[in-house]
Design a protein around this motif. Structure first.
Motif, PDB file in Angstrom:
ATOM      1  N   GLY A 278     -18.531 -45.782  -7.739  1.00 24.88           N
ATOM      2  CA  GLY A 278     -19.396 -44.907  -8.522  1.00 24.88           C
ATOM      3  C   GLY A 278     -20.725 -45.545  -8.853  1.00 24.88           C
ATOM      4  N   GLN A 279     -21.715 -44.688  -9.058  1.00 27.73           N
ATOM      5  CA  GLN A 279     -23.071 -45.176  -9.288  1.00 27.73           C
ATOM      6  C   GLN A 279     -23.184 -46.003 -10.553  1.00 27.73           C
ATOM      7  N   ALA A 280     -22.473 -45.615 -11.606  1.00 31.66           N
ATOM      8  CA  ALA A 280     -22.580 -46.348 -12.871  1.00 31.66           C
ATOM      9  C   ALA A 280     -22.104 -47.786 -12.704  1.00 31.66           C
ATOM     10  N   ASP A 281     -20.951 -47.975 -12.017  1.00 29.19           N
ATOM     11  CA  ASP A 281     -20.441 -49.329 -11.812  1.00 29.19           C
ATOM     12  C   ASP A 281     -21.333 -50.107 -10.840  1.00 29.19           C
ATOM     13  N   ARG A 282     -21.739 -49.458  -9.772  1.00 29.05           N
ATOM     14  CA  ARG A 282     -22.478 -50.163  -8.739  1.00 29.05           C
ATOM     15  C   ARG A 282     -23.895 -50.526  -9.175  1.00 29.05           C
ATOM     16  N   SER A 283     -24.405 -49.870 -10.201  1.00 31.43           N
ATOM     17  CA  SER A 283     -25.751 -50.191 -10.686  1.00 31.43           C
ATOM     18  C   SER A 283     -25.762 -51.394 -11.625  1.00 31.43           C
ATOM     19  N   ARG A 284     -24.617 -51.883 -11.987  1.00 31.46           N
ATOM     20  CA  ARG A 284     -24.554 -53.050 -12.871  1.00 31.46           C
ATOM     21  C   ARG A 284     -25.248 -54.257 -12.233  1.00 31.46           C
ATOM     22  N   SER A 285     -26.047 -54.939 -13.023  1.00 28.43           N
ATOM     23  CA  SER A 285     -26.694 -56.148 -12.528  1.00 28.43           C
ATOM     24  C   SER A 285     -26.056 -57.408 -13.107  1.00 28.43           C
ATOM     25  N   SER A 286     -25.163 -57.241 -14.086  1.00 22.54           N
ATOM     26  CA  SER A 286     -24.496 -58.393 -14.674  1.00 22.54           C
ATOM     27  C   SER A 286     -23.196 -57.919 -15.326  1.00 22.54           C
ATOM     28  N   ALA A 287     -22.347 -58.892 -15.661  1.00 27.86           N
ATOM     29  CA  ALA A 287     -21.082 -58.557 -16.319  1.00 27.86           C
ATOM     30  C   ALA A 287     -20.510 -59.803 -16.966  1.00 27.86           C
ATOM     31  N   SER A 288     -19.849 -59.624 -18.103  1.00 28.55           N
ATOM     32  CA  SER A 288     -19.110 -60.719 -18.716  1.00 28.55           C
ATOM     33  C   SER A 288     -17.742 -60.822 -18.056  1.00 28.55           C
ATOM     34  N   PHE A 289     -17.078 -61.944 -18.247  1.00 31.85           N
ATOM     35  CA  PHE A 289     -15.743 -62.076 -17.671  1.00 31.85           C
ATOM     36  C   PHE A 289     -14.756 -61.128 -18.334  1.00 31.85           C
ATOM     37  N   ARG A 290     -14.980 -60.770 -19.580  1.00 32.50           N
ATOM     38  CA  ARG A 290     -14.148 -59.756 -20.210  1.00 32.50           C
ATOM     39  C   ARG A 290     -14.271 -58.433 -19.446  1.00 32.50           C
ATOM     40  N   GLU A 291     -15.507 -58.076 -19.072  1.00 35.49           N
ATOM     41  CA  GLU A 291     -15.742 -56.839 -18.328  1.00 35.49           C
ATOM     42  C   GLU A 291     -15.206 -56.936 -16.901  1.00 35.49           C
ATOM     43  N   ILE A 292     -15.340 -58.109 -16.300  1.00 34.40           N
ATOM     44  CA  ILE A 292     -14.841 -58.290 -14.932  1.00 34.40           C
ATOM     45  C   ILE A 292     -13.327 -58.134 -14.890  1.00 34.40           C
TER      46      ILE A 292
ATOM     47  N   SER B  66     -24.948 -62.938 -13.672  1.00 34.82           N
ATOM     48  CA  SER B  66     -26.001 -61.977 -13.334  1.00 34.82           C
ATOM     49  C   SER B  66     -26.547 -62.190 -11.930  1.00 34.82           C
ATOM     50  N   SER B  67     -25.932 -63.102 -11.170  1.00 35.06           N
ATOM     51  CA  SER B  67     -26.371 -63.349  -9.803  1.00 35.06           C
ATOM     52  C   SER B  67     -26.071 -62.140  -8.920  1.00 35.06           C
ATOM     53  N   ARG B  68     -27.055 -61.715  -8.139  1.00 37.64           N
ATOM     54  CA  ARG B  68     -26.845 -60.589  -7.235  1.00 37.64           C
ATOM     55  C   ARG B  68     -25.774 -60.923  -6.199  1.00 37.64           C
ATOM     56  N   THR B  69     -25.749 -62.184  -5.766  1.00 34.97           N
ATOM     57  CA  THR B  69     -24.751 -62.600  -4.779  1.00 34.97           C
ATOM     58  C   THR B  69     -23.348 -62.502  -5.357  1.00 34.97           C
ATOM     59  N   VAL B  70     -23.187 -62.956  -6.595  1.00 34.57           N
ATOM     60  CA  VAL B  70     -21.870 -62.900  -7.236  1.00 34.57           C
ATOM     61  C   VAL B  70     -21.435 -61.454  -7.419  1.00 34.57           C
ATOM     62  N   MET B  71     -22.342 -60.609  -7.878  1.00 39.54           N
ATOM     63  CA  MET B  71     -21.995 -59.195  -8.064  1.00 39.54           C
ATOM     64  C   MET B  71     -21.626 -58.552  -6.722  1.00 39.54           C
ATOM     65  N   LYS B  72     -22.304 -58.963  -5.655  1.00 43.50           N
ATOM     66  CA  LYS B  72     -21.986 -58.444  -4.322  1.00 43.50           C
ATOM     67  C   LYS B  72     -20.573 -58.854  -3.913  1.00 43.50           C
ATOM     68  N   HIS B  73     -20.221 -60.126  -4.162  1.00 43.93           N
ATOM     69  CA  HIS B  73     -18.873 -60.587  -3.820  1.00 43.93           C
ATOM     70  C   HIS B  73     -17.817 -59.837  -4.631  1.00 43.93           C
ATOM     71  N   LEU B  74     -18.106 -59.576  -5.891  1.00 40.99           N
ATOM     72  CA  LEU B  74     -17.162 -58.810  -6.704  1.00 40.99           C
ATOM     73  C   LEU B  74     -16.974 -57.415  -6.117  1.00 40.99           C
TER      74      LEU B  74
ATOM     75  N   VAL C 151     -14.858 -65.604  -6.457  1.00 38.53           N
ATOM     76  CA  VAL C 151     -16.135 -66.183  -6.907  1.00 38.53           C
ATOM     77  C   VAL C 151     -15.839 -67.507  -7.623  1.00 38.53           C
ATOM     78  N   PRO C 152     -15.500 -68.548  -6.871  1.00 39.95           N
ATOM     79  CA  PRO C 152     -15.027 -69.786  -7.492  1.00 39.95           C
ATOM     80  C   PRO C 152     -16.025 -70.468  -8.416  1.00 39.95           C
ATOM     81  N   THR C 153     -17.285 -70.560  -8.009  1.00 39.99           N
ATOM     82  CA  THR C 153     -18.245 -71.334  -8.811  1.00 39.99           C
ATOM     83  C   THR C 153     -18.474 -70.735 -10.189  1.00 39.99           C
ATOM     84  N   PRO C 154     -18.819 -69.444 -10.336  1.00 39.08           N
ATOM     85  CA  PRO C 154     -19.001 -68.906 -11.691  1.00 39.08           C
ATOM     86  C   PRO C 154     -17.708 -68.892 -12.504  1.00 39.08           C
TER      87      PRO C 154
END
Length: 357
Positions: A319-333, A302-310, A283-286
């Motif tokens: 898992g459902q808990a991870d896949r339901s995330r709509s955003s993440a910090s770089f610390r979390e990533i 929080s971009s859906r496209t970025v989360m999809k690429h991740l 995900v080069p741009t973010p």
């Protein structure tokens, strides 16, 4: 013969695992627990089925489907995902550590043989094409090219060494350290650094602009480059190990080598540094925006496209808990990139070996 023995052993392991005990000793299960168990058992059965199917096709020399690794990949994702849902529903199902260093909540160590077979199948499906131009020193090439590029970009020797180590991590992240491989999940990304045609061309143009500075810093490396250019003339440069690594680094990563001193201050652990540069690949741009923000670890996407690429690169994919995330910090990533840890550990060990020599 050896290949057939490995295949026979893998199929024997699969047959054994088909009869592995189900969770009958858990007592009465809730509706949620029963559903999680059933989903995992279905996913596991599907994974075994497609592994066996691909093995039969390969052994019989039958034509493989388009993108033959995609179904395998999705089946593996489903197994890990449904197992995480199962351990969320039944925490007692969390078992022993596994040799892949996957968190036990995500993976049952008893199915290690299935992942071994998965890897062997990908080795076959991603074998380099005829005429691929190997290097006798593939790991040294990665480190040497990155070091020279970093020096040409103005870095002192010490941070330029970091660039070499990071780049070796990218080689392991993209191909497990195998040169000139194809891609069983894509018709676009190929070679040691898994670049697309446009990325490879862009990197080559950038290298030409830097070539004079490289020659002044390291004439021997520049001479090697001339030889590899001549060797690869008229072919797809992605299947010459040297030129693909060179072009891949120049396309996506070289411009950020200048940022390494600041990156090291923010991310002192070498594996985190490698993860960040792998995110430049994914995900080069973010990732560039996060670096420019002045608060890298807390920068949030929080971009859906970025989360999809991740997720398509095994980050927040299980898992459902991870896949339901709509955003993440770089610390979390960075924390969620645990599937890369073993690859980067291997890269660090290889880099230490190179430096010791």
């Amino acid at each position: 013969m050896e290949f057939r023995r490995l295949a026979a052993g893998a199929l024997a392991a699969l047959a054994f695992l088909v009869t592995a005990p189900a969770i009958g000793q858990q007592g009465t299960l809730t509706s949620r627990q029963s559903e999680a168990l059933a989903a995992y058992e279905r996913a596991l059965a599907d994974f075994k089925s497609i592994l066996a199917e691909r093995r039969r096709q390969i052994e019989a020399k039958q034509p493989l489907p388009s993108l033959p690794g995609q179904g395998l990949y999705l089946a593996r994702i489903a197994v890990i995902s449904t197992y995480k849902d199962l351990t969320d529903a039944i925490p007692s199902r969390i078992g022993k550590p596994n040799k892949f260093e996957i968190p036990p909540a995500y993976f049952d160590a008893d199915i290690e043989p299935l992942i071994d077979e998965y890897s062997r199948l990908f080795d076959v499906m991603e074998a380099p094409p005829a005429g691929a131009q190997d290097s006798p020193t593939p790991f040294n090439d990665v480190a040497d090219l990155a070091f020279a590029i970093a020096r040409a970009k103005g870095l002192a020797p010490e941070p330029a060494e970091v660039a070499g180590r990071i780049s070796l991590g990218l080689f392991f992240a993209e191909t497990n350290g195998k040169q000139n491989v194809r891609n069983a999940r894509s018709n676009t990304y190929m070679g040691s650094f898994q670049t697309g045609p446009s990325e490879d061309r862009n990197g080559r143009r950038k290298w030409e602009a830097l070539k004079g500075a490289i020659a002044a810093i390291d004439p021997e490396l520049s001479a090697r480059d001339d030889k590899e250019e001549a060797r690869a003339r008229g072919t797809d440069q992605r299947f010459n190990h040297w030129t693909n690594v060179r072009n891949g680094l120049m396309n996506a990563h070289a411009d950020l080598f200048r940022e390494i001193p600041g990156i090291v201050k923010t991310l002192p652990h070498p594996i985190d540094q490698m993860k960040l540069f792998e995110l430049i690949q994914i995900v080069p741009t973010p990732t560039r925006s996060a670096l420019k923000s002045g608060d890298l670890l807390n920068y949030r996407v929080s971009s859906r496209t970025v989360m999809k690429h991740l997720r398509n690169n095994s980050i927040f994919a299980f898992g459902q808990a991870d896949r339901s995330r709509s955003s993440a910090s770089f610390r979390e990533i960075l924390a969620a990139m645990w599937l890369f840890n073993r690859k980067f550990e291997r890269a660090m060990a290889k880099y230490a070996e190179i430096k010791a020599r």
